[in-house]
Design a protein around this motif. Structure first.
Motif, PDB file in Angstrom:
ATOM      1  N   TYR A  41       0.825  -1.201   0.000  1.00 43.92           N
ATOM      2  CA  TYR A  41       0.000   0.000   0.000  1.00 43.92           C
ATOM      3  C   TYR A  41       0.869   1.265   0.000  1.00 43.92           C
ATOM      4  O   TYR A  41       0.683   2.161  -0.818  1.00 43.92           O
ATOM      5  CB  TYR A  41      -0.910  -0.031   1.233  1.00 43.92           C
ATOM      6  CG  TYR A  41      -1.832   1.142   1.401  1.00 43.92           C
ATOM      7  CD1 TYR A  41      -2.983   1.264   0.634  1.00 43.92           C
ATOM      8  CD2 TYR A  41      -1.568   2.125   2.357  1.00 43.92           C
ATOM      9  CE1 TYR A  41      -3.847   2.343   0.807  1.00 43.92           C
ATOM     10  CE2 TYR A  41      -2.417   3.205   2.540  1.00 43.92           C
ATOM     11  CZ  TYR A  41      -3.560   3.309   1.756  1.00 43.92           C
ATOM     12  OH  TYR A  41      -4.408   4.377   1.929  1.00 43.92           O
TER      13      TYR A  41
ATOM     14  N   ILE B 273      -7.419 -11.632   7.340  1.00 49.21           N
ATOM     15  CA  ILE B 273      -8.625 -11.445   6.527  1.00 49.21           C
ATOM     16  C   ILE B 273      -9.077  -9.984   6.588  1.00 49.21           C
ATOM     17  O   ILE B 273      -9.398  -9.365   5.565  1.00 49.21           O
ATOM     18  CB  ILE B 273      -9.753 -12.378   6.998  1.00 49.21           C
ATOM     19  CG1 ILE B 273      -9.387 -13.841   6.699  1.00 49.21           C
ATOM     20  CG2 ILE B 273     -11.076 -12.023   6.314  1.00 49.21           C
ATOM     21  CD1 ILE B 273     -10.373 -14.845   7.275  1.00 49.21           C
TER      22      ILE B 273
ATOM     23  N   TYR C 178      -6.807  -7.711   4.616  1.00 55.22           N
ATOM     24  CA  TYR C 178      -7.034  -7.876   3.174  1.00 55.22           C
ATOM     25  C   TYR C 178      -8.255  -7.070   2.724  1.00 55.22           C
ATOM     26  O   TYR C 178      -8.217  -6.376   1.701  1.00 55.22           O
ATOM     27  CB  TYR C 178      -7.225  -9.351   2.853  1.00 55.22           C
ATOM     28  CG  TYR C 178      -7.324  -9.656   1.381  1.00 55.22           C
ATOM     29  CD1 TYR C 178      -6.188  -9.666   0.571  1.00 55.22           C
ATOM     30  CD2 TYR C 178      -8.554  -9.921   0.794  1.00 55.22           C
ATOM     31  CE1 TYR C 178      -6.277  -9.937  -0.778  1.00 55.22           C
ATOM     32  CE2 TYR C 178      -8.656 -10.194  -0.558  1.00 55.22           C
ATOM     33  CZ  TYR C 178      -7.518 -10.202  -1.344  1.00 55.22           C
ATOM     34  OH  TYR C 178      -7.614 -10.462  -2.685  1.00 55.22           O
ATOM     35  N   PHE C 179      -9.320  -7.140   3.521  1.00 51.76           N
ATOM     36  CA  PHE C 179     -10.537  -6.420   3.173  1.00 51.76           C
ATOM     37  C   PHE C 179     -10.311  -4.907   3.169  1.00 51.76           C
ATOM     38  O   PHE C 179     -10.713  -4.207   2.238  1.00 51.76           O
ATOM     39  CB  PHE C 179     -11.664  -6.758   4.154  1.00 51.76           C
ATOM     40  CG  PHE C 179     -12.240  -8.140   3.967  1.00 51.76           C
ATOM     41  CD1 PHE C 179     -11.936  -8.898   2.847  1.00 51.76           C
ATOM     42  CD2 PHE C 179     -13.089  -8.681   4.924  1.00 51.76           C
ATOM     43  CE1 PHE C 179     -12.464 -10.165   2.667  1.00 51.76           C
ATOM     44  CE2 PHE C 179     -13.628  -9.943   4.750  1.00 51.76           C
ATOM     45  CZ  PHE C 179     -13.322 -10.693   3.628  1.00 51.76           C
TER      46      PHE C 179
ATOM     47  N   PHE D 287      -7.256  -3.678   0.517  1.00 51.13           N
ATOM     48  CA  PHE D 287      -7.488  -3.853  -0.920  1.00 51.13           C
ATOM     49  C   PHE D 287      -8.943  -3.642  -1.338  1.00 51.13           C
ATOM     50  O   PHE D 287      -9.276  -3.754  -2.514  1.00 51.13           O
ATOM     51  CB  PHE D 287      -7.026  -5.248  -1.357  1.00 51.13           C
ATOM     52  CG  PHE D 287      -5.575  -5.511  -1.056  1.00 51.13           C
ATOM     53  CD1 PHE D 287      -4.582  -4.837  -1.743  1.00 51.13           C
ATOM     54  CD2 PHE D 287      -5.212  -6.404  -0.070  1.00 51.13           C
ATOM     55  CE1 PHE D 287      -3.243  -5.062  -1.459  1.00 51.13           C
ATOM     56  CE2 PHE D 287      -3.872  -6.639   0.230  1.00 51.13           C
ATOM     57  CZ  PHE D 287      -2.886  -5.965  -0.476  1.00 51.13           C
ATOM     58  N   GLY D 288      -9.835  -3.341  -0.370  1.00 52.72           N
ATOM     59  CA  GLY D 288     -11.226  -3.040  -0.700  1.00 52.72           C
ATOM     60  C   GLY D 288     -12.006  -4.217  -1.229  1.00 52.72           C
ATOM     61  O   GLY D 288     -12.926  -4.054  -2.049  1.00 52.72           O
ATOM     62  N   THR D 289     -11.682  -5.425  -0.761  1.00 56.63           N
ATOM     63  CA  THR D 289     -12.372  -6.636  -1.218  1.00 56.63           C
ATOM     64  C   THR D 289     -13.827  -6.641  -0.751  1.00 56.63           C
ATOM     65  O   THR D 289     -14.153  -6.176   0.341  1.00 56.63           O
ATOM     66  CB  THR D 289     -11.656  -7.884  -0.667  1.00 56.63           C
ATOM     67  OG1 THR D 289     -10.269  -7.775  -0.943  1.00 56.63           O
ATOM     68  CG2 THR D 289     -12.190  -9.150  -1.305  1.00 56.63           C
ATOM     69  N   PHE D 290     -14.723  -7.191  -1.603  1.00 58.14           N
ATOM     70  CA  PHE D 290     -16.148  -7.332  -1.292  1.00 58.14           C
ATOM     71  C   PHE D 290     -16.803  -6.003  -0.921  1.00 58.14           C
ATOM     72  O   PHE D 290     -17.708  -5.950  -0.083  1.00 58.14           O
ATOM     73  CB  PHE D 290     -16.367  -8.344  -0.163  1.00 58.14           C
ATOM     74  CG  PHE D 290     -15.895  -9.729  -0.490  1.00 58.14           C
ATOM     75  CD1 PHE D 290     -16.345 -10.387  -1.623  1.00 58.14           C
ATOM     76  CD2 PHE D 290     -14.979 -10.371   0.332  1.00 58.14           C
ATOM     77  CE1 PHE D 290     -15.903 -11.668  -1.933  1.00 58.14           C
ATOM     78  CE2 PHE D 290     -14.534 -11.653   0.037  1.00 58.14           C
ATOM     79  CZ  PHE D 290     -14.996 -12.295  -1.109  1.00 58.14           C
TER      80      PHE D 290
ATOM     81  N   VAL E  22     -11.398   1.153   1.317  1.00 56.14           N
ATOM     82  CA  VAL E  22      -9.939   1.076   1.398  1.00 56.14           C
ATOM     83  C   VAL E  22      -9.494   2.070   2.468  1.00 56.14           C
ATOM     84  O   VAL E  22      -9.483   3.279   2.241  1.00 56.14           O
ATOM     85  CB  VAL E  22      -9.286   1.400   0.035  1.00 56.14           C
ATOM     86  CG1 VAL E  22      -7.765   1.374   0.169  1.00 56.14           C
ATOM     87  CG2 VAL E  22      -9.756   0.423  -1.039  1.00 56.14           C
TER      88      VAL E  22
END
Length: 447
Positions: free
Chosen positions: A38, A172, A175-176, A179-182, A186
């Motif tokens: 990042y 977990i 990561y969310f 990286f803005g998952t689901f 961010v």
């Protein structure tokens, strides 16, 4: 229960501790590794902030350390009622202390960061991280205390499993939020702070469940906030001097980090990356020292002092051999290891030199880790503090400034100061243990 804990070997106690400590280190490295994708500035911000949070953890540790030693000694002396009472008092005391300290960190976060002379570009992220993680640090105080109690009963593997779960949740969450998952926002450093805090809350709930399941008999909950004078005095008598050595170490490290901050963001980042990898080198020594402390606590409680003497010496030999082998291996692969975190050639080149110096540094650290834990477990808690304060502030800090700043040797000079500090203190701890003066200290079985 006495039979079960008494028959535990160093390996049986230590391997879960090894996994647990490694996972704690992985949690910190997961934050660093993910943030390195990042921003390098974010890594430096969290690295400096964690230096402050380390001081907070040390403050919590004085009750947790006293708890571990007193519970182990009482179990060795077959005094289970006393062990239960000490456990209840320590949980309540560290909760109150944790809430006070957490509030102080939250309110004065900016002032604390200003003391570190943080580069302006790092301040906002560091402040956000410190407010969130520091403001909820009382959760960690409870985890530390309950973990100390459960380990003293010999159930080190249960705490290991809790740490595994905390790590999984933390990674977990990182990561969310990074990286803005689901569809998660961010949030960078702020997201890492939220992830760390949530994983600790879940870990605390699991630790409470394990304690209730594993410890036989009922814990006197009425003592959680009554703090009987006898137990509180014993906890503080052992815990405050024990934490004093760690407090002095972390204080000196904060001062040295201040020196490094004057060298610039790149030097700070190089320190964070190098020390994150170095942690895995002395991981073995930490696990061995904690396992040895539990065993020696039981032995001293049972008045088996000669057996305790031999246990510490054998543990020391093992820790030195493993630390040398680990340091040599890490040095050989240093470029590849540093390359996991950064592609900056200047940082990699500097880190490679630091890893070479680590081969000399780590055996000295093993002396301190193993023998200081052994002295504490035997009740000789003041000597390590006096020597620690004298050497850290009389040698490590001024030598770091002289070599690193005045002679402009930078991080290399500061690493040389670390070597002088660890070896001088370590050899003095060896003299103390071999003198057997600690055998004259009072312990539970003699009371």
């Amino acid at each position: 229960m006495k039979k079960k804990t008494a028959k535990l070997s160093l390996f049986a106690i230590t391997w879960p501790l090894f996994i647990e400590i490694m996972l704690y280190m992985l949690m910190g490295n997961a934050d660093t590794l993910m943030l390195s994708l990042y921003s390098d500035n974010s890594v430096a911000a969290v690295g400096v902030t964690n230096q402050i949070l380390s001081m907070v953890i040390v403050m919590f540790g004085f009750i947790a350390t006293g708890t571990a030693i007193l519970v182990a000694q009482n179990l060795g002396a077959n005094q289970h009622k006393e062990a239960h009472e000490i456990s209840a008092v320590s949980i309540g005391a560290n909760l109150v202390f944790g809430l006070i300290l957490s509030a102080a960190v939250f309110v004065f976060s900016e002032q604390l960061l200003n003391l570190m002379d943080l580069p302006p570009e790092l301040f906002d992220e560091a402040n956000s991280y410190l407010k969130i993680v520091g403001g909820f640090s009382f959760i960690q105080s409870l985890i530390m205390t309950i973990s100390s109690i459960v380990r003293s009963y010999g159930f080190t593997s249960d705490i290991m499993y809790i740490t595994i779960g905390m790590n999984v949740l933390n990674v977990i969450g990182n990561y969310f939020f990074i990286f803005g998952t689901f569809g998660f926002p961010v949030l960078g450093v702020e997201g890492v702070a939220i992830s760390t805090t949530v994983s600790r809350i879940v870990g605390l709930l699991a630790a409470i469940y394990v304690m209730k399941k594993r410890i036989p008999g009922s814990m006197p909950l009425s003592l959680l906030f009554r703090f009987p004078k006898k137990h509180l005095q014993n906890l503080l008598h052992i815990g405050i001097p024990s934490a004093g050595e760690n407090l002095s170490y972390n204080g000196s490290q904060m001062m040295i980090t201040y020196f490094i901050a004057t060298l610039g963001t790149q030097a700070l980042t190089a320190k964070v990356y190098t020390q994150n990898i170095m942690m895995f080198i002395f991981l073995f020594s930490i696990a061995i020292s904690q396992g040895t402390q539990i065993l020696i606590g039981h032995m001293v409680g049972a008045n088996e002092v000669e057996l305790a003497y031999k246990r510490a010496m054998n543990s020391l030999k093992l820790a030195i051999m493993i630390s040398i082998a680990s340091a040599v291996t890490a040095s050989f692969f240093s470029k590849k290891l540093l390359g996991i975190f950064t592609d900056n050639p200047s940082i990699i080149e500097l880190g490679t030199i630091l890893f070479l110096l680590t081969i000399i540094l780590e055996p000295g650290r093993s002396f301190n880790l193993v023998l200081i834990s052994s002295l504490r477990a035997a009740g000789d808690v003041k000597f390590p503090v006096y020597i620690g304060i004298l050497i850290m502030w009389g040698v490590s800090v001024p030598l770091s400034y002289f070599l690193g700043i005045y002679l402009e040797m930078g991080l290399v000079g500061i690493w040389i100061a670390f070597i002088a500090d660890e070896w001088l203190r370590g050899l003095l701890m060896l003299w103390r243990w071999k003198s057997r003066l600690w055998m004259r200290k009072s312990f539970v079985a003699a009371k």
